[in-house]
Design an enzyme around this catalytic site. Structure first.
Site, PDB file in Angstrom:
ATOM      1  N   HIS A 260      53.591  28.358 -15.553  1.00 41.33           N
ATOM      2  CA  HIS A 260      52.494  27.989 -16.444  1.00 41.33           C
ATOM      3  C   HIS A 260      51.208  28.710 -16.051  1.00 41.33           C
ATOM      4  O   HIS A 260      50.372  29.020 -16.901  1.00 41.33           O
ATOM      5  CB  HIS A 260      52.241  26.477 -16.395  1.00 41.33           C
ATOM      6  N   ASP A 333      60.405  29.890 -23.662  1.00 41.57           N
ATOM      7  CA  ASP A 333      59.489  28.862 -23.185  1.00 41.57           C
ATOM      8  C   ASP A 333      58.152  29.130 -23.883  1.00 41.57           C
ATOM      9  O   ASP A 333      57.973  30.143 -24.571  1.00 41.57           O
ATOM     10  CB  ASP A 333      59.358  28.942 -21.666  1.00 41.57           C
TER      11      ASP A 333
END
Length: 613
Positions: A260, A333
């Site tokens: 992330h 993702d």
């Protein structure tokens, strides 16, 4: 016809303009011709009607089918003003209906923080509103609605839906039957709310205790054990009519970088990848997983070009498609994560992902940039329309398999008879009881006795609920122990207790017969460690519960009893309370190695370790 009960009421009967079809043999399909519903039959195996639908799409409609987007709001057409403002700021539209009209998106992902998941009936209404908005457009196609409902520490839909233990807890329980039951029950509830794709299970093998992003989201460190549980959960979800998603290919278990916020590099050799990372994905594919999610990380042994796997043709096409034989939907993702944005701009990432072999582009940070980049790549010849058609056909096949063409809407009655019902909640409690792991029990301190330890102090970390509808852990534990016959008092000390907070907790321990302390990712320098040491020094019996990573026990040598709960969700904390009270035996076995805090190469508690009474 079904009564949707909320948004879209009555629109199952008379959509204004849509084409509905199915790839299932002998199923009656509905097509709208001149505003009149007519019946027809679609036969399996040909795919002709799906290809026919694709052939009627404009290029812009095709591009839209590839995107799965976030959108703020509890309603498809009338979100709260704050959500309208957020949508305008981030996406350039006011609502989900406007998002669909502008971009013709093929999918929408729900988040709690986007206010999509307030309660089950609201979720069903939002789902119906989204389907209505899409199906009333020319060449309208039902939307594939998805979410991250992993359970444990990642859950977008909270109570009153049934919440299960997370993956590492299931790994501690070692039961394929429990994993299958979790998928089956959770899938039924998601489908009842109109969510038909779940980004679960996590197929990563967590062999790195320092992994900041996977950890307890993984079933464990044994590739074969993880593979068996992944396959079982996939089967459970898909038998319920919800698409499972094995993630994060080619494996995110051995990293100390969060994709992330950074760009992880997996240094496994090809042989190590085949032995450690590949088995769960092979098992998921063998179990028929409908989708596979990519990882934003680099594996030089698989592709030394320096690109994240999401953008790697050698990994996604060469390995996943050709070597592993996977022909289902590949979804990225989130494209807003740093791991996929470090090398290329947001205009290049979606194009490169499609060239690598991706089908669904998840949550780009700027949808207008991403959508126009794909459109321009086709217009300029960098991508062919035939390449888009390949992915769109996979997506439409999945929608047909999930009955979205036949039954796009859900009903209020279906929600009431399915979501959070007593048998489902009881199943979650039974599964949780098989996961709690007893790691330390000096002088057989546990189970605590109501006669010798009637007054309990419950202190410790109170991390926020993953779904926003449970906790805080100290209160949940105290309430559960009180219901079991103790008099328990809760006192939150946080994840970084100050000296003053520690002193007050120590003073409160003087009035208790025993102390239960919840720990959260303890480190050598953590003040949580100081709290436990000070409480143990009072002479009061102390029971520690690792609320997340079981590795906490390595930093707590002074504690006479320690349990691993693997999450701080209510269902796992209630199970831990029953173990503490002796109502159930601790049955969980460590699914990962716990190494010594002062000698990281030495295993303190190995995979499979766990005490019983």
């Amino acid at each position: 016809m079904r009564d949707s009960g909320t948004e879209g009421r009555g629109n199952t009967a008379r959509p204004s303009r849509r084409t509905v079809l199915t790839a299932t043999a002998g199923v009656t399909a509905t097509a709208t011709v001149g505003g009149t519903a007519q019946a027809g039959t679609v036969h399996a195996g040909t795919g002709d009607r799906l290809r026919g639908l694709i052939s009627r799409m404009t290029l812009e409609e095709k591009v839209g089918q590839l995107f799965v987007m976030r959108v703020y709001g509890h309603s498809a057409t009338a979100p709260d003003q704050a959500d309208v403002d957020a949508n305008l700021r981030e996406i350039g539209v006011r609502s989900a209906a406007e998002l669909i009209a502008r971009y013709r998106v093929g999918g929408i992902i729900y988040f709690a923080w986007a206010h999509n998941t307030r309660d089950p009936h609201q979720i069903a209404g939002l789902s119906n509103g989204i389907q209505k908005a899409s199906l009333e457009l020319p060449h309208g196609v039902p939307v594939l609605i998805s979410t991250d409902q992993e359970h444990g520490i990642v859950a977008r839909v909270g109570k009153p839906a049934t919440l299960f233990p997370g993956a590492m807890a299931i790994g501690a329980g070692r039961s394929r039957s429990d994993a299958r039951a979790l998928g089956r029950i959770a899938g039924r509830e998601l489908r009842a709310m109109g969510i038909r794709q779940d980004y679960s299970p996590v197929a990563d093998v967590n062999v790195n205790p320092a992994n900041p992003v996977i950890g307890v989201r993984s079933f464990g460190a044994d590739p074969q054990a993880v593979a068996a549980l992944v396959a079982a959960e996939v089967a459970g979800y898909q038998r319920s009519g919800v698409a499972a998603t094995a993630k994060h290919f080619p494996g995110h278990g051995d990293t100390d970088v969060d994709s992330h916020t950074g760009f992880p590099v997996i240094k496994h050799s090809r042989e190590q990848w085949e032995r450690l990372d590949a088995p769960p994905f092979r098992a998921a594919i063998a179990a028929g997983t409908d989708s596979v999610m990519t990882a934003h990380l680099m594996v030089p042994a698989l592709d030394d070009a320096g690109d994240p796997a999401t953008l790697s043709r050698p990994i996604l096409t060469g390995i996943l498609r050709e070597q592993l034989g996977y022909d289902g939907v590949v979804v990225t993702d989130s494209l807003g994560m740093a791991g996929v944005r470090t090398k290329y701009g947001d205009d290049r990432v979606p194009v490169l992902a499609l060239k690598a072999g991706v089908d669904q582009l998840l949550n780009p940070p700027e949808p207008d940039v991403a959508w126009n980049a794909v459109l321009k790549a086709v217009q300029d010849g960098e991508l062919t329309e035939e390449r888009l058609d390949e992915s769109i056909l996979r997506i439409l096949r999945l929608k047909a398999k999930l009955d979205l063409f036949d039954e796009p809407y859900v009903s209020r009655a279906g929600v009431s008879r399915t979501v959070g019902v007593r048998p489902h909640l009881a199943a979650a409690d039974r599964i949780a009881e098989r996961t709690t792991t007893l790691l330390v029990n000096e002088r057989r301190l546990l189970p605590l006795s109501r006669r010798r330890h009637p007054r309990l102090l419950v202190v410790g970390a109170d991390p926020a609920s993953p779904s926003g509808t449970t906790g805080p852990p100290t209160r949940v534990l105290a309430d559960a122990l009180t219901e079991l016959g103790f008099t328990a008092t809760a006192r939150s000390t946080g994840t970084a207790p100050s000296a003053a907070v520690i002193e007050r907790a120590v003073a409160a321990a003087a009035a208790a017969d025993a102390v239960v302390v919840g720990t959260y990712n303890v480190t050598a320098s953590s003040s949580q460690k100081t709290l436990v040491e000070r409480l143990a020094a009072t002479g009061r019996p102390v029971v520690a519960i690792a609320l997340r990573n079981p590795y906490d026990v390595a930093h707590l040598p002074s504690v006479p009893a320690c349990l691993a709960a693997y999450s701080w969700t209510d269902v796992e904390l209630r199970a831990a309370a029953r173990v503490i009270a002796g109502r159930v035996e601790p049955r969980g076995k460590l699914p990962v190695d716990v190494v010594r805090a002062d000698a990281g190469e030495q295993v303190l508690y190995p995979v499979g370790y766990g005490l019983s009474y």
